[in-house]
Design a protein around this motif. Structure first.
Motif, PDB file in Angstrom:
ATOM      1  N   PRO A 180       0.837  -1.203   0.000  1.00  0.00           N
ATOM      2  CA  PRO A 180       0.000   0.000   0.000  1.00  0.00           C
ATOM      3  C   PRO A 180       0.872   1.253   0.000  1.00  0.00           C
ATOM      4  O   PRO A 180       2.024   1.209   0.444  1.00  0.00           O
ATOM      5  N   HIS A 181       0.290   2.373  -0.471  1.00  0.00           N
ATOM      6  CA  HIS A 181       1.041   3.619  -0.599  1.00  0.00           C
ATOM      7  C   HIS A 181       1.719   4.069   0.691  1.00  0.00           C
ATOM      8  O   HIS A 181       2.778   4.675   0.665  1.00  0.00           O
ATOM      9  N   ALA A 182       1.069   3.769   1.834  1.00  0.00           N
ATOM     10  CA  ALA A 182       1.602   4.267   3.102  1.00  0.00           C
ATOM     11  C   ALA A 182       2.924   3.604   3.472  1.00  0.00           C
ATOM     12  O   ALA A 182       3.653   4.117   4.307  1.00  0.00           O
ATOM     13  N   LEU A 183       3.234   2.468   2.845  1.00  0.00           N
ATOM     14  CA  LEU A 183       4.475   1.759   3.189  1.00  0.00           C
ATOM     15  C   LEU A 183       5.477   1.888   2.053  1.00  0.00           C
ATOM     16  O   LEU A 183       5.100   2.002   0.894  1.00  0.00           O
ATOM     17  N   ASP A 184       6.769   1.840   2.413  1.00  0.00           N
ATOM     18  CA  ASP A 184       7.819   1.906   1.399  1.00  0.00           C
ATOM     19  C   ASP A 184       8.219   0.508   0.949  1.00  0.00           C
ATOM     20  O   ASP A 184       8.488   0.289  -0.227  1.00  0.00           O
ATOM     21  N   THR A 185       8.280  -0.392   1.927  1.00  0.00           N
ATOM     22  CA  THR A 185       8.813  -1.722   1.616  1.00  0.00           C
ATOM     23  C   THR A 185       7.831  -2.813   2.025  1.00  0.00           C
ATOM     24  O   THR A 185       6.978  -2.606   2.887  1.00  0.00           O
ATOM     25  N   CYS A 186       7.989  -3.971   1.396  1.00  0.00           N
ATOM     26  CA  CYS A 186       7.085  -5.091   1.699  1.00  0.00           C
ATOM     27  C   CYS A 186       7.514  -5.753   3.013  1.00  0.00           C
ATOM     28  O   CYS A 186       8.609  -5.499   3.523  1.00  0.00           O
ATOM     29  N   SER A 187       6.645  -6.612   3.538  1.00  0.00           N
ATOM     30  CA  SER A 187       6.932  -7.204   4.843  1.00  0.00           C
ATOM     31  C   SER A 187       8.153  -8.125   4.771  1.00  0.00           C
ATOM     32  O   SER A 187       8.896  -8.248   5.735  1.00  0.00           O
ATOM     33  N   ILE A 188       8.376  -8.738   3.607  1.00  0.00           N
ATOM     34  CA  ILE A 188       9.540  -9.629   3.491  1.00  0.00           C
ATOM     35  C   ILE A 188      10.831  -8.811   3.616  1.00  0.00           C
ATOM     36  O   ILE A 188      11.751  -9.172   4.343  1.00  0.00           O
ATOM     37  N   CYS A 189      10.866  -7.657   2.912  1.00  0.00           N
ATOM     38  CA  CYS A 189      12.066  -6.808   2.984  1.00  0.00           C
ATOM     39  C   CYS A 189      12.226  -6.211   4.380  1.00  0.00           C
ATOM     40  O   CYS A 189      13.340  -6.072   4.883  1.00  0.00           O
ATOM     41  N   GLN A 190      11.089  -5.847   4.988  1.00  0.00           N
ATOM     42  CA  GLN A 190      11.167  -5.297   6.346  1.00  0.00           C
ATOM     43  C   GLN A 190      11.733  -6.336   7.297  1.00  0.00           C
ATOM     44  O   GLN A 190      12.589  -6.045   8.134  1.00  0.00           O
ATOM     45  N   CYS A 191      11.242  -7.571   7.144  1.00  0.00           N
ATOM     46  CA  CYS A 191      11.674  -8.654   8.022  1.00  0.00           C
ATOM     47  C   CYS A 191      13.176  -8.911   7.799  1.00  0.00           C
ATOM     48  O   CYS A 191      13.940  -9.066   8.760  1.00  0.00           O
ATOM     49  N   ARG A 192      13.600  -8.908   6.530  1.00  0.00           N
ATOM     50  CA  ARG A 192      15.017  -9.156   6.218  1.00  0.00           C
ATOM     51  C   ARG A 192      15.897  -8.058   6.824  1.00  0.00           C
ATOM     52  O   ARG A 192      16.943  -8.327   7.406  1.00  0.00           O
ATOM     53  N   ALA A 193      15.419  -6.803   6.712  1.00  0.00           N
ATOM     54  CA  ALA A 193      16.197  -5.688   7.271  1.00  0.00           C
ATOM     55  C   ALA A 193      16.323  -5.829   8.783  1.00  0.00           C
ATOM     56  O   ALA A 193      17.381  -5.577   9.364  1.00  0.00           O
ATOM     57  N   ARG A 194      15.211  -6.254   9.437  1.00  0.00           N
ATOM     58  CA  ARG A 194      15.253  -6.434  10.895  1.00  0.00           C
ATOM     59  C   ARG A 194      16.261  -7.513  11.259  1.00  0.00           C
ATOM     60  O   ARG A 194      17.035  -7.383  12.180  1.00  0.00           O
TER      61      ARG A 194
END
Ligand SMILES: [Zn+2]
Length: 309
Positions: A180-194
């Motif tokens: 969605p527009h409000a987010l920059d990255t998908c949950s997979i990328c967010q999880c990988r970054a974490r």
């Protein structure tokens, strides 16, 4: 879609819900003066209303006016008006997620008749792929293949454009998942970054457990305060468990190297618990104030009876 937009324009202009005389609120000068941006935005919201409010709700609760962040929705009857009260937080959250630029601050219900045209299922009109621009492709001596690739790219562009109109875009990191527009990255990328941040912070704390949160964040900027605390607490637990395991092994058979390793783990556990620098910690201090576990005294004394190497 065209019919719906025509209805919105008319409503925005008239200020009422179109089913009776305008309310006193709508007669206040300036209160319902919608800008062109509001009208366009309302059209986008109505277009995606099923995603925002849910398939069932769409036929009974529908957006009809938008002025300066205030969204008015038409409710089929007073019961739906009541239901809307409970659904507002969810609708508000979906609006924020899908259309953050809409900046809707208030949702207001109004009882009225939802016109049949609005009750029909919306037909999603995807942008025409044939109008999409073509890409420069190298000449590979196979015009048929080039033509196919061009077609595929145009279709993909049109589909992405359609999704963009519905409030989605591709993840800015991997470029493959829709978000969605409000987010920059998908949950997979967010999880990988974490995971990467946590692994980097863990490596740092393993070598230098006395580092403060600010010091760790200088090297791992994405690390959150809660993650830092959780990591330290985890690593303290691991050090304590190591001390217990090494202590028991020493009780069974003493080895100088294992005893030193146990002292090292004790030191790490105390640093994680207190945040003190290692030179301020004395495990052999007579008061035993650094001994986190009563068993430690016994474990440390195990070397007393052993001959020095
Ligand atoms: Zn991604």
């Amino acid at each position: 879609m065209g019919k719906c937009l025509a209805l919105f324009r008319e409503r925005q202009r008239r200020g009422g819900n179109g089913t009776g005389p305008s309310s006193s609120a709508s007669r206040e000068p300036g209160r319902w003066d919608a800008s062109v941006r509001d009208i366009v935005l309302l059209g986008r919201l109505a277009y995606s209303w099923e995603t925002i409010a849910g398939r069932d709700l769409r036929r009974f609760v529908y957006p009809i006016r938008l002025v300066r962040g205030r969204l008015v929705v038409l409710c089929a009857d007073s019961q739906w008006m009541q239901t809307l009260t409970y659904l507002k937080p969810q609708i508000q959250a979906n609006l924020q997620r899908l259309f953050p630029d809409a900046r809707i601050t208030r949702i207001q219900g109004e009882v009225g008749v939802i016109p049949a045209v609005l009750r029909e299922s919306p037909t999603i009109v995807w942008p025409d792929w044939k109008t999409q621009p073509q890409t420069d492709l190298p000449d590979i001596g196979n015009p048929e293949l080039i033509h196919k690739i061009q077609e595929c790219r145009q279709k993909l562009r049109a589909r992405l454009e359609g999704l963009r109109q519905q409030g989605y875009h591709l993840c800015r990191v991997c470029g493959s998942n829709l978000v969605p527009h409000a987010l920059d990255t998908c949950s997979i990328c967010q999880c990988r970054a974490r995971e990467q941040d946590l692994a980097a912070a863990r490596r740092l704390l393993y070598e230098t457990p006395w580092l403060t949160q600010e010091e760790v964040r200088q090297q791992v900027p994405g690390l959150q305060p809660l993650e830092f605390d959780a990591l330290r607490s985890d690593m303290a637990g691991e050090a304590l468990a190591q001390v217990r395991a090494l202590g028991r092994s020493l009780q069974e058979s003493f080895q100088g190297g294992v005893w030193l390793k146990m002292r090292y783990e004790m030191l790490r556990a105390v640093i994680f618990q207190t945040g003190l620098h290692p030179h301020l910690i004395d495990l052999d201090e007579p008061t035993g104030r650094f001994l986190l576990d009563p068993a430690w005294k016994e474990f440390l004394a195990l070397d007393a009876g052993e001959p020095a190497c």
